[in-house]
Design an enzyme around this catalytic site. Sequence first.
Site, PDB file in Angstrom:
ATOM      1  N   GLY A  54       0.310  -1.160   0.072  1.00 43.89           N
ATOM      2  CA  GLY A  54      -0.127   0.289   0.178  1.00 43.89           C
ATOM      3  C   GLY A  54       1.102   1.405   0.091  1.00 43.89           C
ATOM      4  O   GLY A  54       2.003   1.480   0.684  1.00 43.89           O
ATOM      5  N   CYS A  81       5.486  -6.485   2.235  1.00 47.74           N
ATOM      6  CA  CYS A  81       5.485  -5.022   1.444  1.00 47.74           C
ATOM      7  C   CYS A  81       5.145  -4.081   2.653  1.00 47.74           C
ATOM      8  O   CYS A  81       5.344  -4.400   3.576  1.00 47.74           O
ATOM      9  CB  CYS A  81       5.068  -4.279   0.439  1.00 47.74           C
ATOM     10  SG  CYS A  81       6.341  -2.661  -0.305  1.00 47.74           S
ATOM     11  N   TYR A  82       3.922  -3.232   2.144  1.00 45.80           N
ATOM     12  CA  TYR A  82       3.449  -2.272   3.625  1.00 45.80           C
ATOM     13  C   TYR A  82       2.891  -2.781   4.031  1.00 45.80           C
ATOM     14  O   TYR A  82       2.509  -2.651   6.275  1.00 45.80           O
ATOM     15  CB  TYR A  82       2.498  -1.158   3.027  1.00 45.80           C
ATOM     16  CG  TYR A  82       1.009  -0.278   3.964  1.00 45.80           C
ATOM     17  CD1 TYR A  82       2.110   0.870   4.450  1.00 45.80           C
ATOM     18  CD2 TYR A  82       0.026  -1.328   4.737  1.00 45.80           C
ATOM     19  CE1 TYR A  82       1.053   1.433   5.226  1.00 45.80           C
ATOM     20  CE2 TYR A  82      -0.647  -0.148   5.526  1.00 45.80           C
ATOM     21  CZ  TYR A  82       0.015   0.279   5.950  1.00 45.80           C
ATOM     22  OH  TYR A  82      -0.562   1.252   7.213  1.00 45.80           O
ATOM     23  N   HIS A 166       7.647  -7.873  -3.524  1.00 51.65           N
ATOM     24  CA  HIS A 166       6.574  -8.363  -4.372  1.00 51.65           C
ATOM     25  C   HIS A 166       6.302  -9.380  -4.353  1.00 51.65           C
ATOM     26  O   HIS A 166       7.185 -10.215  -6.188  1.00 51.65           O
ATOM     27  CB  HIS A 166       5.869  -7.058  -5.118  1.00 51.65           C
ATOM     28  CG  HIS A 166       5.879  -5.506  -4.522  1.00 51.65           C
ATOM     29  ND1 HIS A 166       4.060  -5.822  -3.761  1.00 51.65           N
ATOM     30  CD2 HIS A 166       6.307  -4.827  -4.023  1.00 51.65           C
ATOM     31  CE1 HIS A 166       4.563  -4.795  -3.270  1.00 51.65           C
ATOM     32  NE2 HIS A 166       5.659  -3.941  -3.239  1.00 51.65           N
ATOM     33  N   GLU A 168       4.155 -11.667  -5.825  1.00 53.68           N
ATOM     34  CA  GLU A 168       3.200 -11.609  -6.687  1.00 53.68           C
ATOM     35  C   GLU A 168       3.462 -11.027  -8.097  1.00 53.68           C
ATOM     36  O   GLU A 168       2.851 -11.296  -9.155  1.00 53.68           O
ATOM     37  CB  GLU A 168       1.803 -10.642  -6.623  1.00 53.68           C
ATOM     38  CG  GLU A 168       1.959  -8.950  -5.860  1.00 53.68           C
ATOM     39  CD  GLU A 168       2.302  -8.975  -5.183  1.00 53.68           C
ATOM     40  OE1 GLU A 168       3.160  -9.613  -3.916  1.00 53.68           O
ATOM     41  OE2 GLU A 168       2.659  -7.754  -4.612  1.00 53.68           O
ATOM     42  N   ASP A 224     -17.143 -13.817 -21.681  1.00 54.29           N
ATOM     43  CA  ASP A 224     -18.159 -13.823 -20.431  1.00 54.29           C
ATOM     44  C   ASP A 224     -18.894 -13.864 -20.680  1.00 54.29           C
ATOM     45  O   ASP A 224     -19.805 -14.804 -19.728  1.00 54.29           O
ATOM     46  CB  ASP A 224     -17.457 -12.458 -20.073  1.00 54.29           C
ATOM     47  CG  ASP A 224     -16.062 -12.079 -19.449  1.00 54.29           C
ATOM     48  OD1 ASP A 224     -15.239 -12.956 -19.771  1.00 54.29           O
ATOM     49  OD2 ASP A 224     -15.500 -10.604 -19.234  1.00 54.29           O
ATOM     50  N   LYS A 366     -10.310 -13.676 -15.409  1.00 51.07           N
ATOM     51  CA  LYS A 366     -10.405 -13.711 -16.893  1.00 51.07           C
ATOM     52  C   LYS A 366      -9.720 -15.612 -17.031  1.00 51.07           C
ATOM     53  O   LYS A 366     -10.335 -15.943 -18.003  1.00 51.07           O
ATOM     54  CB  LYS A 366     -10.200 -12.689 -17.653  1.00 51.07           C
ATOM     55  CG  LYS A 366     -10.061 -12.393 -18.959  1.00 51.07           C
ATOM     56  CD  LYS A 366     -11.980 -11.823 -19.578  1.00 51.07           C
ATOM     57  CE  LYS A 366     -11.502 -12.011 -20.269  1.00 51.07           C
ATOM     58  NZ  LYS A 366     -12.707 -10.931 -20.990  1.00 51.07           N
TER      59      LYS A 366
END
Length: 514
Positions: A54, A81-82, A166, A168, A224, A366
């Site tokens: 964040g 991180c944050y 990070h 991710e 979708d 997705k």
Amino acid sequence: MKNSIVVLDFGSQYAQLLARRVREQGVYSELFPHDAPAAEVMALRPKGFILSGGPASVYAPGAPQIPPYVLESGLPVLGVCYGMQALTHALGGTVNPAPQREYGPATLEVLRPNPLLPEGRSPVWMSHGDRIERLPEGFVVLARTANSPIAAMGDLRRRYFGVQFHPEVQHTPRGGEILRRFAVEICGAAPDWTPENIITESAARVRAQVGDEPVLAAVSGGVDSTVAAALVHRAVGERLTAVFVDTGLLRAGERGQVEKAFREALGARLVVVNAAEAFLDALQGVTDPEAKRRIIGEKFIRIFEREARRLGQPRFLVQGTIYPDVVESRAPERANAHRIKSHHNVGGLPEKMDFELVEPLRYLFKDEVRAVGEALGLPRAMVWRQPFPGPGLAVRCLGEVTAERLAKLRAADAIFTHALEAAGLLGRRGSAVSQAFAVLLPVKSVGVMGDRRTYQETLVLRAVTTDDFMTADWARLPADLLAEVSRRIVNEVAGINRVVYDITTKPPATIEWE
Ligand code: XMP
């Protein structure tokens, strides 16, 4: 949910990505705002928490803090991180501004064997201005980088962990493995989030919602709406009626593709409404892009409402809402507030219709929608279809939309996209090109064909690469492919004597031309 990990969002642009990466490890993960009510979060019965990054500094007044129920739950926690700084702050350690901001790649050196980080050295992605100065009690340093003496920390007894980098993002190649170790090994969440289980679970949820009643779906042929309808078909069988409105603004072969997928591949009931003339009439003389979108949107709704009445006005309507839409609508400040184009609900349906919505993709990213589509037996070409705007070819036919100009555009678009598909550049898993299409300009220029002067319209080829369609780069297509496509279009499509390639990024341009 039996096996799930909660991601608490502290405002990171990567929070969604954390949930997605955990799911890629086969463990269901859901994202909540950091201040979501405890009861709502705990209703999921998670096996552990991940605290996202964040933009704040934990010691700044009003900085978001870890809600008490997280630490009281006794479940494992991973702060990123944050999230790591907030964990440190909450447990009595010290966080201070780093001597210099650290942004970009770094090499992580793991200092001791631990359940979170694989041993050795590996590249990681850093982006932080604060750092841990003093560990909270019970913690040890697990890893460092050149600029961060405490790049990872852990309290192995309480199963609390923090990483400054990070895991991710793609630039941390072993990030997926780190998240798997946390979710599966540390939290004990079984990796049972597979397409088959998603289908079974969603179908059960749909059946519980609709009971014995009939359900209506509007399919556009897009990924979708198609997968949503297919999933509901799996749940309720012939009680589903899918409606496909042929606006006359579709690409070559599109209507046939939808008919084939629904009737042959799924054996579902499909009503095709041929409304091409009605749309062309309504668009006559209209050249303004926003006016086109508005007219098409309104017409679509009117036609769909008429069909619904004709079909006995079912109470339930399938909607292809996917998880990122849900997350964005929860955090409106992060959504693109400035309206550049009136995208939403164009070629879609308004929110205030007299239907109860059935949203079987509401919790899916997705990639998961595509995996489910494949598992349901939808044709691959449909599952990997590139995005196509609701107003269809009308916003790629600049100037007035006429049947004749649409035919030219459709023919040229097919030549271009088929050439890309044949070269393996478009329309399959991992394709290099994210979206590609033709745009017809109402601009005439002089040419020469045989010995005769021509004075005809211009066709633009547009091909982009992008991860999220918010920003995009123009695709560096092979020159020989462009040459062949140009040659074929000018020779085979009457009324086009010039082909140009769009080399503008987004921003400042948009992907579409209108
Ligand atoms: P732009 O042109 O804004 O497009 O860069 C970003 C992405 O959105 C698609 N797009 C639409 N999708 N309804 C949709 O469902 C629309 O009205 C619409 N307009 C643009 C566009 O094709 C691109 O993928």
